[in-house]
Design a protein around this motif. Structure first.
Motif, short mmCIF file in Angstrom:
data_model
loop_
_atom_site.label_atom_id
_atom_site.label_comp_id
_atom_site.label_asym_id
_atom_site.label_seq_id
_atom_site.Cartn_x
_atom_site.Cartn_y
_atom_site.Cartn_z
N UNK A 259 7.85 -9.67 -9.19
CA UNK A 259 7.44 -8.80 -8.11
C UNK A 259 8.55 -7.84 -7.71
N UNK A 260 9.77 -8.34 -7.63
CA UNK A 260 10.90 -7.48 -7.29
C UNK A 260 11.13 -6.44 -8.37
N UNK A 261 11.03 -6.89 -9.63
CA UNK A 261 11.22 -5.95 -10.73
C UNK A 261 10.15 -4.87 -10.72
N UNK A 262 8.91 -5.29 -10.45
CA UNK A 262 7.82 -4.32 -10.39
C UNK A 262 8.07 -3.30 -9.29
N UNK A 263 8.46 -3.79 -8.11
CA UNK A 263 8.69 -2.89 -6.97
C UNK A 263 9.83 -1.93 -7.25
N UNK A 264 10.83 -2.38 -8.01
CA UNK A 264 12.00 -1.56 -8.29
C UNK A 264 11.74 -0.56 -9.40
N UNK A 265 10.99 -0.97 -10.44
CA UNK A 265 10.88 -0.17 -11.65
C UNK A 265 9.56 0.55 -11.82
N UNK A 266 8.55 0.19 -11.03
CA UNK A 266 7.23 0.79 -11.21
C UNK A 266 7.28 2.30 -11.04
N UNK A 267 6.76 3.02 -12.01
CA UNK A 267 6.74 4.48 -12.00
C UNK A 267 5.33 4.94 -11.75
N UNK A 268 5.15 5.80 -10.75
CA UNK A 268 3.83 6.28 -10.41
C UNK A 268 3.50 7.62 -11.05
N UNK A 269 4.52 8.38 -11.42
CA UNK A 269 4.27 9.69 -12.00
C UNK A 269 3.57 9.57 -13.35
N UNK A 270 2.42 10.23 -13.47
CA UNK A 270 1.60 10.11 -14.67
C UNK A 270 2.33 10.61 -15.91
N UNK A 271 2.99 11.75 -15.83
CA UNK A 271 3.66 12.32 -16.99
C UNK A 271 4.78 11.42 -17.48
N UNK A 272 5.55 10.86 -16.57
CA UNK A 272 6.65 9.98 -16.97
C UNK A 272 6.09 8.74 -17.67
N UNK A 273 5.01 8.17 -17.12
CA UNK A 273 4.42 6.99 -17.76
C UNK A 273 3.93 7.33 -19.16
N UNK A 274 3.32 8.49 -19.31
CA UNK A 274 2.83 8.89 -20.63
C UNK A 274 3.98 9.05 -21.62
N UNK B 5 -4.22 12.60 -7.56
CA UNK B 5 -4.43 11.37 -6.81
C UNK B 5 -4.11 10.17 -7.67
N UNK B 6 -4.50 10.22 -8.94
CA UNK B 6 -4.16 9.12 -9.85
C UNK B 6 -2.66 9.03 -10.04
N UNK B 7 -1.97 10.16 -10.10
CA UNK B 7 -0.53 10.13 -10.25
C UNK B 7 0.13 9.49 -9.05
N UNK B 8 -0.41 9.73 -7.87
CA UNK B 8 0.18 9.18 -6.65
C UNK B 8 0.09 7.66 -6.62
N UNK B 9 -1.05 7.16 -7.08
CA UNK B 9 -1.29 5.73 -6.93
C UNK B 9 -0.97 4.94 -8.17
N UNK B 10 -0.67 5.62 -9.28
CA UNK B 10 -0.37 4.90 -10.50
C UNK B 10 -1.61 4.37 -11.17
N UNK C 215 0.83 -1.21 0.00
CA UNK C 215 0.00 0.00 0.00
C UNK C 215 0.86 1.26 0.00
N UNK C 216 1.51 1.60 -1.13
CA UNK C 216 2.20 2.89 -1.20
C UNK C 216 1.16 3.96 -1.45
N UNK C 217 0.34 4.27 -0.44
CA UNK C 217 -0.91 4.99 -0.65
C UNK C 217 -1.00 6.26 0.17
N UNK C 218 -1.88 7.17 -0.22
CA UNK C 218 -2.13 8.36 0.59
C UNK C 218 -2.93 8.01 1.83
N UNK C 219 -3.06 8.98 2.70
CA UNK C 219 -3.85 8.78 3.91
C UNK C 219 -5.31 8.55 3.55
N UNK C 220 -6.06 7.88 4.41
CA UNK C 220 -7.46 7.56 4.09
C UNK C 220 -8.29 8.78 3.76
N UNK C 221 -7.95 9.95 4.30
CA UNK C 221 -8.74 11.13 4.04
C UNK C 221 -8.73 11.55 2.59
N UNK C 222 -7.70 11.13 1.81
CA UNK C 222 -7.64 11.50 0.40
C UNK C 222 -8.48 10.61 -0.48
#
Length: 387
Positions: A87-102, A376-381, A51-58
């Motif tokens: 799983x290790x590769x995903x955790x290491x390489x997963x990019x959450x920033x929307x602009x970078x993914x685009x 919020x979408x950028x934060x969570x991917x 859960x690399x997530x924001x606080x529940x209030x968001x």
């Protein structure tokens, strides 16, 4: 929280959020999770990876909550409870920033588009049309458009073309500040693809040209990479050619993606766009090859300049190089205006809506949501739901 927060009798190996099943096998207690606790976690997987997530209030809606609290056990752990390679590769390489993914998706899509398009031309030229002709080259380019849209359509919108990116800005479906970024990514992708085509066809190009890289002699090979006008074509006529062709391209794409027009079955938009491109190439390609894409022309042309073809790629035909860069951008503006003025502005209003409340009538599924929840979408991917 953690295992201590699990309800009595709750099976080990289940995520306490909505009973999501975890991977079976040896487990250990996870540490506290800021959003929603997992009762257990596979050995070797840190709770932060869950859960690399924001606080529940968001978290505002049930859909977002489900997105944020998806248990990633199946992705990150093997059945034996150890972290998998993927799983290790995903955790290491997963990019959450929307602009970078685009940008990454756009880059890959342009790489594939230009690689296939230029390879079709290279096969035709270096074989003296014994293993391909102008029709096969056009078909390769059109099919490359289809594949490239499938590659990046769900991430960046698969613009592939600075002229299309400009059109999306003009119809308020793409932020202006991203336009130069996408243009740079598209041009860079085209440049790299030109290098890949040169590497693949290196021997064929040098055999065909007798080792001389030139843009003007009978065995010139510069036209493999960039477009050049026919001998009879003037700069003004070539400019008009590209304005008209690109305007028709933009009108067609806006119609295909207009959900309030006839439209096409969902998922077949890339096929329809590819057929549109093919129809333009076989009907308007004789003057100058029908580039319609500044990145597709300028990126490979710049590669030929640095790879040994010299300044002639820019000076040939009275400095033709700027026409397929500037004219398609003007054509995109013309095409956008025509479709809006003659079709989109006249769609019936949605029931109970006023003209001021109506959003721009095309591309309602644009890749970049124009609302504050984008962060919020950028934060969570993730991708926010359509409204």
């Amino acid at each position: 929280m953690g295992a201590s927060s699990a309800e009595p009798g709750e099976p080990r190996g289940l995520c306490s959020y909505q009973g999501h099943p975890a991977v079976p096998g040896p487990t250990q207690d996870s540490g506290p999770c800021e959003a929603s606790p997992c009762a257990v976690a596979p050995i070797g997987v840190k709770s932060a990876l869950y859960h690399p997530l924001p606080a529940p209030g968001l978290i505002k809606s049930g859909w977002e909550r489900a997105q944020h609290h998806r248990c990633r056990c199946l992705l990150l752990a093997s059945p034996m409870g150890t972290t998998s390679f993927l799983g290790s590769a995903w955790a290491l390489l997963h990019i959450q920033n929307q602009l970078v993914r685009e940008c990454l998706a756009e880059m890959l899509a342009v790489l594939v588009l230009i690689l296939i398009t230029l390879s079709g031309s290279a096969q035709m030229v270096t074989s003296s049309e014994s293993k391909g002709n102008i029709l096969t080259a056009y078909l390769a380019g059109a099919l490359a458009v289809m594949v490239s849209i499938y590659i990046a359509g769900g991430v960046s919108g698969a613009h592939l073309n600075p002229a299309f990116s400009l059109a999306m800005c003009l119809v308020e479906q793409f932020p202006w500040w991203k336009l130069p970024i996408f243009v740079a990514v598209q041009t860079l992708g085209a440049f790299i693809s030109a290098g890949a085509v040169y590497a693949v066809y290196h021997d064929a190009i040098h055999h065909y040209s007798n080792g001389t890289l030139t843009a003007s002699c009978p065995r010139e090979t510069a036209s493999i990479f960039a477009t050049y006008p026919a001998d009879y074509l003037s700069l003004s006529n070539g400019f008009l050619d590209q304005v008209v062709a690109t305007a028709v391209l933009i009108v067609g794409i806006l119609a295909i993606t207009d959900t309030r027009n006839k439209g096409v079955p969902k998922g077949l938009e890339p096929v329809a766009v590819a057929l549109l491109v093919l129809s333009l190439e076989v009907s308007m390609g004789s003057n100058c090859g029908c580039p319609m894409n500044p990145a597709r022309d300028f990126g490979p042309r710049l590669f030929t300049y640095v790879a040994g073809w010299g300044t002639e790629v820019f000076s040939r035909d009275n400095g033709w190089w700027w026409v397929p860069v500037v004219a398609p951008m003007l054509g995109a503006a013309v095409g956008s205006a025509l479709y809006q003025l003659l079709v989109a502005f006249h769609h019936p209003l949605s029931e109970g809506a006023t003209a001021a409340e109506e959003s721009p009538p095309v591309l309602s599924s644009a890749a970049v949501p124009a609302d504050p929840e984008t962060s919020l979408a950028e934060e969570t991917g993730g991708t926010l739901p359509q409204k």
